[in-house]
Scaffold this active site. Structure first.
Site, PDB file in Angstrom:
ATOM      1  N   TYR A  12       0.819  -1.211   0.000  1.00 21.18           N
ATOM      2  CA  TYR A  12       0.000   0.000   0.000  1.00 21.18           C
ATOM      3  C   TYR A  12       0.858   1.268   0.000  1.00 21.18           C
ATOM      4  O   TYR A  12       0.394   2.322  -0.433  1.00 21.18           O
ATOM      5  CB  TYR A  12      -0.898   0.038   1.241  1.00 21.18           C
ATOM      6  CG  TYR A  12      -2.192  -0.721   1.116  1.00 21.18           C
ATOM      7  CD1 TYR A  12      -2.187  -2.099   0.920  1.00 21.18           C
ATOM      8  CD2 TYR A  12      -3.413  -0.067   1.210  1.00 21.18           C
ATOM      9  CE1 TYR A  12      -3.376  -2.796   0.825  1.00 21.18           C
ATOM     10  CE2 TYR A  12      -4.599  -0.759   1.113  1.00 21.18           C
ATOM     11  CZ  TYR A  12      -4.578  -2.118   0.920  1.00 21.18           C
ATOM     12  OH  TYR A  12      -5.760  -2.814   0.823  1.00 21.18           O
ATOM     13  N   LYS A  58       3.312 -15.463   2.011  1.00 23.60           N
ATOM     14  CA  LYS A  58       3.514 -16.157   0.731  1.00 23.60           C
ATOM     15  C   LYS A  58       5.026 -16.386   0.624  1.00 23.60           C
ATOM     16  O   LYS A  58       5.692 -15.937  -0.317  1.00 23.60           O
ATOM     17  CB  LYS A  58       2.953 -15.272  -0.403  1.00 23.60           C
ATOM     18  CG  LYS A  58       2.927 -15.931  -1.764  1.00 23.60           C
ATOM     19  CD  LYS A  58       1.844 -16.966  -1.940  1.00 23.60           C
ATOM     20  CE  LYS A  58       2.014 -17.685  -3.266  1.00 23.60           C
ATOM     21  NZ  LYS A  58       1.130 -18.847  -3.433  1.00 23.60           N
ATOM     22  N   ASP A  96      -2.789 -18.391   0.118  1.00 23.98           N
ATOM     23  CA  ASP A  96      -3.785 -19.058  -0.738  1.00 23.98           C
ATOM     24  C   ASP A  96      -4.468 -20.195   0.034  1.00 23.98           C
ATOM     25  O   ASP A  96      -5.689 -20.346   0.004  1.00 23.98           O
ATOM     26  CB  ASP A  96      -3.157 -19.556  -2.061  1.00 23.98           C
ATOM     27  CG  ASP A  96      -1.793 -20.214  -1.895  1.00 23.98           C
ATOM     28  OD1 ASP A  96      -1.286 -20.292  -0.759  1.00 23.98           O
ATOM     29  OD2 ASP A  96      -1.236 -20.670  -2.917  1.00 23.98           O
ATOM     30  N   ASP A 145      -6.437  -7.267   4.169  1.00 21.60           N
ATOM     31  CA  ASP A 145      -7.586  -6.613   3.547  1.00 21.60           C
ATOM     32  C   ASP A 145      -8.472  -7.675   2.888  1.00 21.60           C
ATOM     33  O   ASP A 145      -9.686  -7.728   3.100  1.00 21.60           O
ATOM     34  CB  ASP A 145      -7.092  -5.603   2.505  1.00 21.60           C
ATOM     35  CG  ASP A 145      -8.236  -4.881   1.825  1.00 21.60           C
ATOM     36  OD1 ASP A 145      -9.169  -4.467   2.530  1.00 21.60           O
ATOM     37  OD2 ASP A 145      -8.201  -4.741   0.582  1.00 21.60           O
ATOM     38  N   ASP A 155     -12.359  -9.428   4.278  1.00 20.68           N
ATOM     39  CA  ASP A 155     -13.615  -9.375   3.506  1.00 20.68           C
ATOM     40  C   ASP A 155     -14.103 -10.794   3.224  1.00 20.68           C
ATOM     41  O   ASP A 155     -15.304 -11.075   3.268  1.00 20.68           O
ATOM     42  CB  ASP A 155     -13.428  -8.636   2.171  1.00 20.68           C
ATOM     43  CG  ASP A 155     -13.785  -7.150   2.258  1.00 20.68           C
ATOM     44  OD1 ASP A 155     -13.548  -6.555   3.335  1.00 20.68           O
ATOM     45  OD2 ASP A 155     -14.282  -6.586   1.263  1.00 20.68           O
TER      46      ASP A 155
HETATM   47  C1  IPM Z   1     -10.396  -1.185   4.020  1.00 21.98           C
HETATM   48  C2  IPM Z   1     -10.480  -0.633   2.606  1.00 21.98           C
HETATM   49  C3  IPM Z   1      -9.294   0.256   2.325  1.00 21.98           C
HETATM   50  C4  IPM Z   1      -8.059  -0.633   2.351  1.00 21.98           C
HETATM   51  C5  IPM Z   1      -9.354   1.054   1.012  1.00 21.98           C
HETATM   52  C6  IPM Z   1     -10.605   1.853   0.893  1.00 21.98           C
HETATM   53  C7  IPM Z   1      -8.163   1.956   0.871  1.00 21.98           C
HETATM   54  O1  IPM Z   1     -10.634  -1.647   1.668  1.00 21.98           O
HETATM   55  O2  IPM Z   1     -10.364  -0.392   4.969  1.00 21.98           O
HETATM   56  O3  IPM Z   1     -10.390  -2.411   4.181  1.00 21.98           O
HETATM   57  O4  IPM Z   1      -7.737  -1.293   1.351  1.00 21.98           O
HETATM   58  O5  IPM Z   1      -7.410  -0.666   3.388  1.00 21.98           O
HETATM   59 MN    MN Z   2     -10.999  -3.589   2.559  1.00 23.36          MN
END
Ligand code: IPM
Ligand code: MN
Ligand code: NAD
Length: 347
Positions: A139, A185, A217, A241, A245
């Protein structure tokens, strides 16, 4: 005692869920000794619209002198082509405040078991924490370049950055089931090879905890295959990240997952793990639980107000158990009606 909370409602569903989170927070603390003072600031797309910057200097200054920060969500199609995007503002805020440790608790309360797309016998009892490194890695690594024919990003970690996040994971695991899974990884990436070596070294400081390693993975598969196997997962920025999710599939929606971001000292920030959900913004159908639980994490982790946090969490789980559910969980309850139901339970 007065505590100053900076409120960054942001974009999309951000303001809707923030209104809900603040109403619940105010109700839960109304009889406590601590008084909260709220300071709303422009941030993200709304920062660009109001001040031409996703992270206006007034907003950053307010955050730097706050006792805690609540963030809704930022971003949306309106600002995708902006010179500075809302996402850049979010990354700058995390970096400026040195919020390197992002804590993302993933649990499936019994109330949500029937709503999970994963079979109950697999998902029941899921309770783990993703500790995501938040201020380094791909990032932030330089150089980066976006050209017509070629583009690149740089993944970079140094030993100190790895050490502090691995320590954070072990400290959390020490108060839980004492198991840390470091996800990397290391069969391919140099950063992961260093990550694994440092994780082994830090593990020596925590002899009553165990450390395991897994490739990202394969960990992605295990999260849906055997989610109760995890206690604390620690991983780099990008993997954290994505895996968090993915983990939202276990409770059945991103809309119930909060997070906390901490630095070595100083102010902490609390926000849902999801984004601004432009597809449902302005419809009063967003699930506010992620924001409400972010506020309760704030009470716990910044102010040691566990009783109030317990009440908020119990109210949310009870409501869901009673079938008071927003659209993402198959219900018809609106954001404001869900909030009202929680306020009634807290009365
Ligand atoms: C999160 C989001 C952010 C990230 C984006 C919006 C920059 O996906 O907070 O998980 O990737 O960290
Ligand atoms: Mn995110
Ligand atoms: P998203 O997390 O906003 O949405 C993904 C899906 O989940 C959508 O279908 C959305 O409707 C649903 N969803 C998310 N939160 C919900 C809630 N509380 N209740 C009900 N449904 C919910 O991800 P995206 O669509 O990929 O991104 C949208 C924007 O948000 C982008 O600009 C992205 O950069 C930004 N973003 C911001 C943050 C943040 O502020 N921390 C995090 C992730 C994405």
């Amino acid at each position: 005692m007065v505590k100053k909370i900076v409120v960054l409602a942001g974009d999309g569903i951000g303001p809707e869920i923030m209104a809900s989170g603040l109403a619940v927070l105010k109700k839960a603390v109304e009889h406590s000794d601590v008084q909260f003072e709220f300071d709303a600031q422009d941030f993200g797309g709304s920062g660009i619209d109001a001040k031409g910057e996703p992270l206006p200097s007034e907003t950053l200054a307010a955050c730097q002198s706050a006792d805690a920060i609540l963030l809704g969500a930022i971003g949306g199609p309106k600002w995708e082509q902006a010179e500075k995007t809302p996402e850049q503002g979010l990354l700058a805020l995390r970096r400026e405040l040195n919020l390197f440790a992002n804590i993302r608790p993933i649990s499936v309360p019994d109330a949500l078991l029937p709503l999970s797309p994963i079979k109950e016998n697999i998902v029941k009892g899921t309770d783990f924490i993703v500790v995501r490194e938040l201020t380094s890695g791909i990032y932030f690594g330089e150089p980066r370049h976006l050209g017509e024919n070629e583009a690149y990003d740089t993944n970079r970690y140094n030993v100190d950055e790895i050490k502090r996040i691995i320590r954070q994971a072990f400290e959390i695991a020490s108060g839980r089931r004492k198991h840390v899974l470091s996800v990397d990884k290391a069969n391919v990436l140099a950063t992961s090879k260093l990550w694994r070596k440092v994780a082994e070294e830090v593990a020596q400081e925590f002899p009553d905890c165990t450390l395991e390693h897994q490739y990202v993975d394969s960990a992605a598969m295990r999260i849906v295959q055997n989610p109760t196997a995890f206690d604390v997962i620690v991983t780099e920025n990008l993997f954290g990240d994505i895996l968090s999710d993915e983990a939202s599939v276990l409770p059945g929606t991103l809309g119930v997952l909060p997070s906390a971001s901490h630095g070595e000292s100083g102010v902490s920030l609390y926000e849902p793990i999801h984004g601004s959900a432009p597809d449902i913004a302005g419809k009063n159908i967003a699930n506010p639980v992620s924001m409400i639980l972010s506020a309760s994490l704030m009470l716990r982790q910044s102010f040691d107000m566990h009783e109030e946090a317990d009440r908020i969490e119990t109210a949310c789980f009870e409501a869901m158990e009673e079938g008071i559910l927003t659209k993402d969980l198959g219900g018809t309850t609106t954001t404001t009606a869900f909030t009202e139901a929680i306020l009634e339970k807290l009365a």
